[in-house]
Design a protein around this motif. Structure first.
Motif, PDB file in Angstrom:
ATOM      1  N   GLY A  11     -64.429-100.617  45.939  1.00  0.00           N
ATOM      2  CA  GLY A  11     -64.075 -99.997  47.209  1.00  0.00           C
ATOM      3  C   GLY A  11     -62.924-100.687  47.911  1.00  0.00           C
ATOM      4  N   ARG A  12     -62.527-101.874  47.446  1.00  0.00           N
ATOM      5  CA  ARG A  12     -61.400-102.583  48.054  1.00  0.00           C
ATOM      6  C   ARG A  12     -60.066-101.927  47.693  1.00  0.00           C
ATOM      7  NH1 ARG A  12     -61.818-108.924  47.157  1.00  0.00           N
ATOM      8  NH2 ARG A  12     -60.086-108.767  48.648  1.00  0.00           N
ATOM      9  N   HIS A  71     -70.763 -92.428  49.614  1.00  0.00           N
ATOM     10  CA  HIS A  71     -70.726 -92.908  51.000  1.00  0.00           C
ATOM     11  C   HIS A  71     -72.088 -92.715  51.666  1.00  0.00           C
ATOM     12  CE1 HIS A  71     -69.008 -93.896  54.914  1.00  0.00           C
ATOM     13  NE2 HIS A  71     -69.645 -92.822  55.412  1.00  0.00           N
ATOM     14  N   ALA A  88     -74.514 -95.120  50.170  1.00  0.00           N
ATOM     15  CA  ALA A  88     -74.279 -96.465  50.701  1.00  0.00           C
ATOM     16  C   ALA A  88     -74.853 -96.597  52.111  1.00  0.00           C
ATOM     17  CB  ALA A  88     -72.792 -96.775  50.698  1.00  0.00           C
ATOM     18  N   SER A 120     -69.890 -99.230  46.773  1.00  0.00           N
ATOM     19  CA  SER A 120     -68.590 -99.355  47.442  1.00  0.00           C
ATOM     20  C   SER A 120     -67.634 -98.218  47.045  1.00  0.00           C
ATOM     21  CB  SER A 120     -67.956-100.708  47.113  1.00  0.00           C
ATOM     22  OG  SER A 120     -67.642-100.790  45.726  1.00  0.00           O
ATOM     23  N   GLN A 157     -66.137 -96.032  49.667  1.00  0.00           N
ATOM     24  CA  GLN A 157     -65.069 -96.497  50.554  1.00  0.00           C
ATOM     25  C   GLN A 157     -63.681 -96.033  50.103  1.00  0.00           C
ATOM     26  OE1 GLN A 157     -65.405-100.766  50.823  1.00  0.00           O
ATOM     27  NE2 GLN A 157     -67.622-100.690  51.233  1.00  0.00           N
ATOM     28  N   GLU A 181     -58.400 -99.465  48.532  1.00  0.00           N
ATOM     29  CA  GLU A 181     -58.406 -98.447  49.581  1.00  0.00           C
ATOM     30  C   GLU A 181     -57.256 -97.442  49.459  1.00  0.00           C
ATOM     31  OE1 GLU A 181     -58.239-100.867  53.033  1.00  0.00           O
ATOM     32  OE2 GLU A 181     -60.324-101.535  52.894  1.00  0.00           O
ATOM     33  N   ASP A 213     -68.268-104.089  41.342  1.00  0.00           N
ATOM     34  CA  ASP A 213     -69.012-103.788  42.573  1.00  0.00           C
ATOM     35  C   ASP A 213     -68.095-103.652  43.777  1.00  0.00           C
ATOM     36  OD1 ASP A 213     -71.438-103.737  41.294  1.00  0.00           O
ATOM     37  OD2 ASP A 213     -71.871-105.866  41.661  1.00  0.00           O
ATOM     38  N   ASN A 214     -66.955-104.331  43.753  1.00  0.00           N
ATOM     39  CA  ASN A 214     -66.042-104.298  44.902  1.00  0.00           C
ATOM     40  C   ASN A 214     -64.882-103.327  44.697  1.00  0.00           C
ATOM     41  OD1 ASN A 214     -64.786-105.751  42.904  1.00  0.00           O
ATOM     42  ND2 ASN A 214     -64.016-107.375  44.263  1.00  0.00           N
ATOM     43  N   GLU A 227     -77.665 -99.021  53.262  1.00  0.00           N
ATOM     44  CA  GLU A 227     -77.469 -99.938  54.381  1.00  0.00           C
ATOM     45  C   GLU A 227     -78.606 -99.818  55.386  1.00  0.00           C
ATOM     46  OE1 GLU A 227     -75.859-102.854  56.817  1.00  0.00           O
ATOM     47  OE2 GLU A 227     -75.504-102.347  54.717  1.00  0.00           O
ATOM     48  N   CYS A 278     -59.823-105.813  41.468  1.00  0.00           N
ATOM     49  CA  CYS A 278     -59.797-105.148  42.776  1.00  0.00           C
ATOM     50  C   CYS A 278     -58.938-105.896  43.792  1.00  0.00           C
ATOM     51  CB  CYS A 278     -61.218-104.968  43.285  1.00  0.00           C
ATOM     52  SG  CYS A 278     -62.224-103.932  42.191  1.00  0.00           S
TER      53      CYS A 278
END
Length: 302
Positions: A86-87, A153, A156, A107, A110, A89, A83-84, A160, A63
């Motif tokens: 979503g980076r 989203h 998430a 994520s 995102q 983009e 897990d990341n 959150e 990512c």
């Protein structure tokens, strides 16, 4: 015992041979391990094809290729995504066809630029599969991308909120526990202060009692000394009186004896002249002298 099978990957030169301008094609390579270190050196690659390999998982470092626009992971054995993820983009197309995915990381919501997604032939849970649809054409893959990203989203955001609520509850619980701890500590401090005060009062009471005992003993000793001095003084006066009385008696005896001697001498002289009367007088004088001597002896023995 059979030796453990060595992971299949590509060397630096092999990776270099698979790069064509902005596209890196590592498909059909029987990969079980990504040569991620070599891949990260190509920062201008925007299209990455990893399809038709044997990848069971992906490293989080993948990512870091945030410039990717298209990523093909179809026909692998992936059970999870990083897990990341979503980076990424800038990602617009993601092919996950024919893997073992059951869910997506939070994520995933995102990936706001994602407009094409294929998740057919996976093991998605019923809710996620219903949202994803069949993905049989371009339009359905576009709807799949939009719906799955929106769903993840929302999920998430819910996660959150739940996290914030849990954090708030934990903070309240910590604050309450802190308050209880402060109350317990205050009670312990109060008990320690009371114990110190009680011990201080006990010591003071013991000191007062010891002082009182000492005072009474000193008073008793003083009274005894005074009594002894008074007794000694009284005894001295009494002894002085006795000595004075004895001395007076002695002087009286001496005087009587002296007078008796004078009387006897006078009588002897007179008897020389008067023979008959002398005998009678002598007898009378001797009797009187004996009486006087007896009286003196009695007084001396008293």
């Amino acid at each position: 015992m059979a030796s453990k099978k060595k992971p299949t990957t590509l060397s630096k030169q092999e990776v270099k041979g698979r790069v064509d301008k902005a596209e890196m094609d590592l498909s059909l390579s029987e990969l079980t391990l990504l040569p991620i270190r070599e891949m990260l050196t190509y920062t201008r690659v925007t299209k990455l094809d990893l399809s038709c390999n044997k990848l069971a998982d992906l490293p989080e470092e993948l990512c870091q290729m945030r410039q990717l626009v298209k990523l093909d992971l179809s026909k692998n054995v992936l059970a999870f995504l990083p897990d990341n993820i979503g980076r990424l983009e800038k990602l617009r197309e993601l092919d996950l066809f024919s893997n073992r995915l059951s869910s997506f990381p939070l994520s995933f919501g995102q990936l706001s630029q994602l407009n094409w997604l294929d998740v057919k032939n996976n093991m998605l849970d019923s809710q996620l599969a219903s949202i994803a649809g069949t993905c049989v054409d371009q339009r359905e893959c576009a709807d799949c991308a939009h719906n799955v990203v929106a769903f993840m989203h929302t999920k998430a955001a819910q996660a959150e909120r739940a996290r914030q609520e849990n954090l708030l509850r934990e903070r309240r619980a910590l604050a309450k526990q802190k308050e209880l701890d402060e109350q317990v500590n205050a009670e312990r401090r109060r008990q320690r202060q009371e114990l110190k005060q009680r011990r201080r009062e006990e010591r003071e009471a013991e000191q007062r009692e010891a002082a009182a005992v000492t005072t009474l003993q000193d008073d008793a000793d003083g009274s005894e000394d005074e009594y002894t001095r008074s007794r000694s003084k009284s005894n001295g006066v009494h002894e002085g009186r006795e000595r004075t009385s004895a001395s007076c008696f002695r002087w009286l005896v001496v005087v009587l004896l002296f007078l008796s001697g004078v009387a006897i001498m006078a009588g002897s002289i007179w008897c020389a002249r008067e023979q008959e009367s002398c005998v009678q007088l002598k007898v009378a004088v001797m009797e009187k002298f004996e009486e006087v001597v007896q009286d003196v002896r009695q007084k001396l023995t008293q």
